[in-house]
Motif scaffolding. Sequence first.
Motif, PDB file in Angstrom:
ATOM      1  N   CYS A   1      -8.665   0.321  -5.327  1.00 49.25           N
ATOM      2  CA  CYS A   1      -8.281  -0.103  -3.987  1.00 49.25           C
ATOM      3  C   CYS A   1      -9.515  -0.320  -3.118  1.00 49.25           C
TER       4      CYS A   1
ATOM      5  N   ASP B   1      -6.642  -0.591   2.528  1.00 43.91           N
ATOM      6  CA  ASP B   1      -5.345  -0.006   2.211  1.00 43.91           C
ATOM      7  C   ASP B   1      -5.009   1.166   3.120  1.00 43.91           C
TER       8      ASP B   1
ATOM      9  N   SER C   1       0.809  -1.229   0.000  1.00 46.87           N
ATOM     10  CA  SER C   1       0.000   0.000   0.000  1.00 46.87           C
ATOM     11  C   SER C   1       0.835   1.269   0.000  1.00 46.87           C
TER      12      SER C   1
ATOM     13  N   SER D   1      -7.489   3.851  -9.574  1.00 52.40           N
ATOM     14  CA  SER D   1      -7.217   2.748  -8.652  1.00 52.40           C
ATOM     15  C   SER D   1      -8.504   2.085  -8.191  1.00 52.40           C
TER      16      SER D   1
END
Length: 647
Positions: free
Chosen positions: A163, A167, A122, A161
């Motif tokens: 994510c 993260d 991360s 992204s």
Amino acid sequence: MKFFVPGRLCLFGEHSDWAGDYRRLNPNLQKGYALIAGTNQGLYAEVKPHPIYLILYTSLSDGTRKMLTLPMDAEVLLAEAEKGDFFSYAAGVAYQFVSHYRVRGLEIDNYLTDLPIQKGLSSSAALCVLVARAFNRVYDLKMTLQDEMEFAYLGEITTPSRCGRMDQACAYGDRPILMVFDGDRFASHTDVVELKVPKNLFFVIVDLGAGKNTQEILSNLNQCYPFASNEVQENVQKYLGSISSQITQEAVDALQKGDAEQIGILMKKAQAQFDKHLIPACPEQLTAPILHQILNYEPIQPYILGGKGVGSQGDGTAQFIVKDEESQQKVIEIIERDFPQMQGLKLTIQAERKVRKAIIPAGGFGTRLFPATKAVKKEFFPIIDREGRAKPVILAIVEEAISAGIEEVGIVVQTGDRALFEEFFKSPPSAELFNKLSPQNQEYSQYLQELGSRITILNQDKPEGYGYAVFCAKEWVKDEPFLLMLGDHVYSSDTETSCAGQLLDICEQVNQSVVSLTKLPAESLYKSGCVTGIWQGSNSILSVTKLAEKPTIEYARQHLRVEGMAEDQFLCIFGLYVLTPKIFEFLENNINNNFRDEKGEFQLTSCLDQLQQEEGMTGYVVNGKCYDTGLPDPYRQTMIDFRNAAQ
């Protein structure tokens, strides 16, 4: 201001953040559970405000430097974020802040990065948290830790992204946490539980030096949600649901017991179940031959307790829990010797100190230093440290606490003095003054601002004695043990461990309240509390049996003698205490029943004696010196001696 934001390592529960979020569409899915720890590597940065621009200088882990300069304009920031390159993350977070708050710009110098990029640790989230924290601290937005995490997450998903919310767990630093992800039909909810570790746990993270396609992995796994249409998809949901949550919650239990062997067993189990249930959904990426080669590499087996993949898995990064610190180094040496393309990193989850907070009562009038205290509070009288820096007494006391590992300091002050303490610890000097400071003092000024973020100013509504001042911190301390320090005493240690640190170390050994002690002659009893008790093994640790506040010599000779000490030598309180929150019950009882001393004040020592009788108490003879700045002659001597003390 200087910041360090680590990467984060998902020990257990990878993919469960986004999988749990699908409960919004399919309530039959299970919540996600992830066990996460911050890495010992991360992003180091120095931050200051800028009137109109977001400026980011960054140092990548390979030593290269990059620079971004953008106006604090929402459209410009959004356009940069949508590009999807390295700087997009900072731009995405800045876009969120400029859209929600009236903030100006920032200049961020990320002068060191020792965290591997794009290896499941991360690094992008660490950058997002760094930028979010910088806006929060520089512009005093009073955001909570979870607020910072939320803005970091919103900033990252402003970019391309994909994510998940786990993260941003790097916002919690090196503290291990359990994150619970629940996407109900109305919104996504993330609960965070901070975990305590009773002893150090040692891990090795290995960058495999290979390649994986995270986007392909996530794309294939997401196709299994929200509803499964075949056996492969059912197996993915089963693992990321019931199997992963059970293993993760078992790992949380093992972590909080400090059971490294059980964590190793669970790592092996998690990897085996992951392979069984998820490889068929993305075999090109998740078969991961290099990962499995390292997990099963024979030469490292004597040193490891278990291992598994990291993050989205694949041939990206491996993690091992190892037996001890020596094994950490040995595993890294073997892997880097036999696989030159790989890089090993150490991760140590530190045992949490039981004591996180310190109280410093600073609400007295300083009558013994009148009339000087009519002009300057005694806590702000200057002393000279061994580096030759002039600083107020209160700062030296705070630094003593922080150097011992204390995380938060509460200073109890009279209501009318609050602004004075806030100004010193919370406000930077004027630009005119700052520009006149030497470079060293400019750096120290920034350090003071960082220190101020760990300080809470607490109100004492009336001056009714030392015990009353301590009681004023009850709501802030809550149900935690705490370090108590006098507001007019400074310390120097005769060992490498500070005086406060010595006391905290003893507290961890005995698991009860500890009072610091020093040996004084009978003629000094008039100015100090005194204790007696029974030595435990050596003449430094004492089981306290009685305490008395400023006893007469006659009383001390009769009731406070300690075996093995000279006839007119006694154990007196050094000025530091580690106390359990039980002390507040005794203080509250005294206050409610108006039990005052002959001066009409609520004192602490009688309550300490009650605490000792109910819970037990340890005394510790500190290896160091205590300097009293609350009287004219001792203050004058402190000015002479403290400068040359071995601190």
